[in-house]
Design a protein around this motif. Structure first.
Motif, PDB file in Angstrom:
ATOM      1  N   VAL A 146       0.864  -1.180   0.000  1.00 27.76           N
ATOM      2  CA  VAL A 146       0.000   0.000   0.000  1.00 27.76           C
ATOM      3  C   VAL A 146       0.903   1.234   0.000  1.00 27.76           C
ATOM      4  N   PRO A 147       0.527   2.268  -0.745  1.00 31.63           N
ATOM      5  CA  PRO A 147       1.331   3.500  -0.729  1.00 31.63           C
ATOM      6  C   PRO A 147       1.406   4.092   0.680  1.00 31.63           C
ATOM      7  N   LYS A 148       2.523   4.685   0.996  1.00 30.53           N
ATOM      8  CA  LYS A 148       2.785   5.230   2.323  1.00 30.53           C
ATOM      9  C   LYS A 148       1.728   6.257   2.753  1.00 30.53           C
ATOM     10  N   HIS A 149       1.296   7.134   1.838  1.00 30.18           N
ATOM     11  CA  HIS A 149       0.316   8.161   2.210  1.00 30.18           C
ATOM     12  C   HIS A 149      -1.028   7.541   2.595  1.00 30.18           C
ATOM     13  N   VAL A 150      -1.380   6.422   1.972  1.00 28.35           N
ATOM     14  CA  VAL A 150      -2.624   5.730   2.328  1.00 28.35           C
ATOM     15  C   VAL A 150      -2.459   5.063   3.691  1.00 28.35           C
ATOM     16  N   TRP A 151      -1.320   4.430   3.921  1.00 30.75           N
ATOM     17  CA  TRP A 151      -1.033   3.800   5.212  1.00 30.75           C
ATOM     18  C   TRP A 151      -1.134   4.813   6.354  1.00 30.75           C
ATOM     19  N   ASP A 152      -0.567   5.987   6.129  1.00 27.00           N
ATOM     20  CA  ASP A 152      -0.558   7.016   7.163  1.00 27.00           C
ATOM     21  C   ASP A 152      -1.935   7.624   7.424  1.00 27.00           C
ATOM     22  N   SER A 153      -2.801   7.634   6.428  1.00 25.71           N
ATOM     23  CA  SER A 153      -4.066   8.354   6.564  1.00 25.71           C
ATOM     24  C   SER A 153      -5.299   7.470   6.763  1.00 25.71           C
ATOM     25  N   ASP A 154      -5.187   6.161   6.549  1.00 25.62           N
ATOM     26  CA  ASP A 154      -6.376   5.306   6.591  1.00 25.62           C
ATOM     27  C   ASP A 154      -6.218   4.168   7.604  1.00 25.62           C
ATOM     28  N   PRO A 155      -6.845   4.298   8.776  1.00 26.75           N
ATOM     29  CA  PRO A 155      -6.724   3.240   9.790  1.00 26.75           C
ATOM     30  C   PRO A 155      -7.296   1.895   9.330  1.00 26.75           C
ATOM     31  N   ALA A 156      -8.260   1.909   8.415  1.00 25.92           N
ATOM     32  CA  ALA A 156      -8.832   0.657   7.914  1.00 25.92           C
ATOM     33  C   ALA A 156      -7.778  -0.167   7.185  1.00 25.92           C
ATOM     34  N   VAL A 157      -6.878   0.499   6.482  1.00 21.64           N
ATOM     35  CA  VAL A 157      -5.806  -0.200   5.773  1.00 21.64           C
ATOM     36  C   VAL A 157      -4.879  -0.867   6.784  1.00 21.64           C
ATOM     37  N   ARG A 158      -4.538  -0.171   7.828  1.00 19.35           N
ATOM     38  CA  ARG A 158      -3.669  -0.753   8.862  1.00 19.35           C
ATOM     39  C   ARG A 158      -4.361  -1.954   9.528  1.00 19.35           C
ATOM     40  N   ASP A 159      -5.666  -1.843   9.753  1.00 15.99           N
ATOM     41  CA  ASP A 159      -6.420  -2.968  10.320  1.00 15.99           C
ATOM     42  C   ASP A 159      -6.408  -4.169   9.375  1.00 15.99           C
ATOM     43  N   ASP A 160      -6.579  -3.910   8.077  1.00 15.52           N
ATOM     44  CA  ASP A 160      -6.545  -4.990   7.082  1.00 15.52           C
ATOM     45  C   ASP A 160      -5.188  -5.695   7.080  1.00 15.52           C
ATOM     46  N   PHE A 161      -4.121  -4.918   7.142  1.00 20.42           N
ATOM     47  CA  PHE A 161      -2.778  -5.504   7.168  1.00 20.42           C
ATOM     48  C   PHE A 161      -2.580  -6.309   8.451  1.00 20.42           C
ATOM     49  N   GLU A 162      -3.097  -5.819   9.568  1.00 20.55           N
ATOM     50  CA  GLU A 162      -2.970  -6.538  10.831  1.00 20.55           C
ATOM     51  C   GLU A 162      -3.684  -7.885  10.757  1.00 20.55           C
ATOM     52  N   ARG A 163      -4.887  -7.899  10.187  1.00 16.00           N
ATOM     53  CA  ARG A 163      -5.627  -9.158  10.022  1.00 16.00           C
ATOM     54  C   ARG A 163      -4.895 -10.097   9.072  1.00 16.00           C
ATOM     55  N   LEU A 164      -4.317  -9.569   8.004  1.00 13.93           N
ATOM     56  CA  LEU A 164      -3.555 -10.383   7.068  1.00 13.93           C
ATOM     57  C   LEU A 164      -2.362 -11.025   7.773  1.00 13.93           C
ATOM     58  N   ILE A 165      -1.643 -10.251   8.541  1.00  9.15           N
ATOM     59  CA  ILE A 165      -0.469 -10.777   9.246  1.00  9.15           C
ATOM     60  C   ILE A 165      -0.889 -11.834  10.268  1.00  9.15           C
ATOM     61  N   GLU A 166      -1.985 -11.609  10.977  1.00 14.87           N
ATOM     62  CA  GLU A 166      -2.479 -12.613  11.924  1.00 14.87           C
ATOM     63  C   GLU A 166      -2.814 -13.918  11.210  1.00 14.87           C
ATOM     64  N   ARG A 167      -3.451 -13.820  10.052  1.00 14.12           N
ATOM     65  CA  ARG A 167      -3.793 -15.018   9.264  1.00 14.12           C
ATOM     66  C   ARG A 167      -2.528 -15.737   8.811  1.00 14.12           C
ATOM     67  N   LEU A 168      -1.556 -14.972   8.340  1.00  8.78           N
ATOM     68  CA  LEU A 168      -0.296 -15.575   7.891  1.00  8.78           C
ATOM     69  C   LEU A 168       0.452 -16.216   9.055  1.00  8.78           C
ATOM     70  N   GLU A 169       0.400 -15.595  10.229  1.00  9.46           N
ATOM     71  CA  GLU A 169       1.044 -16.187  11.407  1.00  9.46           C
ATOM     72  C   GLU A 169       0.413 -17.537  11.743  1.00  9.46           C
ATOM     73  N   GLY A 170      -0.899 -17.606  11.664  1.00  7.14           N
ATOM     74  CA  GLY A 170      -1.586 -18.870  11.900  1.00  7.14           C
ATOM     75  C   GLY A 170      -1.190 -19.930  10.896  1.00  7.14           C
ATOM     76  N   LEU A 171      -1.100 -19.550   9.633  1.00  9.02           N
ATOM     77  CA  LEU A 171      -0.684 -20.491   8.594  1.00  9.02           C
ATOM     78  C   LEU A 171       0.744 -20.963   8.820  1.00  9.02           C
ATOM     79  N   ALA A 172       1.621 -20.043   9.199  1.00 11.75           N
ATOM     80  CA  ALA A 172       3.016 -20.407   9.460  1.00 11.75           C
ATOM     81  C   ALA A 172       3.089 -21.433  10.583  1.00 11.75           C
ATOM     82  N   LEU A 173       2.365 -21.187  11.657  1.00 13.90           N
ATOM     83  CA  LEU A 173       2.378 -22.118  12.782  1.00 13.90           C
ATOM     84  C   LEU A 173       1.797 -23.474  12.383  1.00 13.90           C
ATOM     85  N   ASP A 174       0.778 -23.472  11.528  1.00 13.50           N
ATOM     86  CA  ASP A 174       0.164 -24.727  11.078  1.00 13.50           C
ATOM     87  C   ASP A 174       1.153 -25.631  10.355  1.00 13.50           C
ATOM     88  N   VAL A 175       2.102 -25.045   9.648  1.00 15.79           N
ATOM     89  CA  VAL A 175       3.072 -25.851   8.888  1.00 15.79           C
ATOM     90  C   VAL A 175       4.427 -25.927   9.588  1.00 15.79           C
TER      91      VAL A 175
END
Length: 75
Positions: A8-37
């Protein structure tokens, strides 16, 4: 070496909390997948905050686990 899976472009990251929330959920999902394997999430998932953009990446090893065949992913 990490494979970029989200960006995501830096200006969007800085101005849109929904984008940061989406990235946080993505990372949580990836962490779960990593632990699964049996992979360490801290060594196989990264969030890079650069000058122009913010990116989520995964290691080549984790990328291999997520691919079913060349070019496709399973989640």
């Amino acid at each position: 070496m990490f494979t970029g899976i989200a960006r995501v472009p830096k200006h969007v990251w800085d101005s849109d909390p929904a984008v940061r929330d989406d990235f946080e959920r993505l990372i949580e999902r990836l962490e779960g997948l990593a632990l699964d394997v049996g992979l360490d999430p801290d060594r196989n998932i990264c969030l890079t905050d650069g000058e122009a953009d913010v990116r989520v990446g995964i290691s080549e090893e984790m990328d291999m686990y997520l691919r079913e065949e060349p070019g496709t992913w399973r989640m």
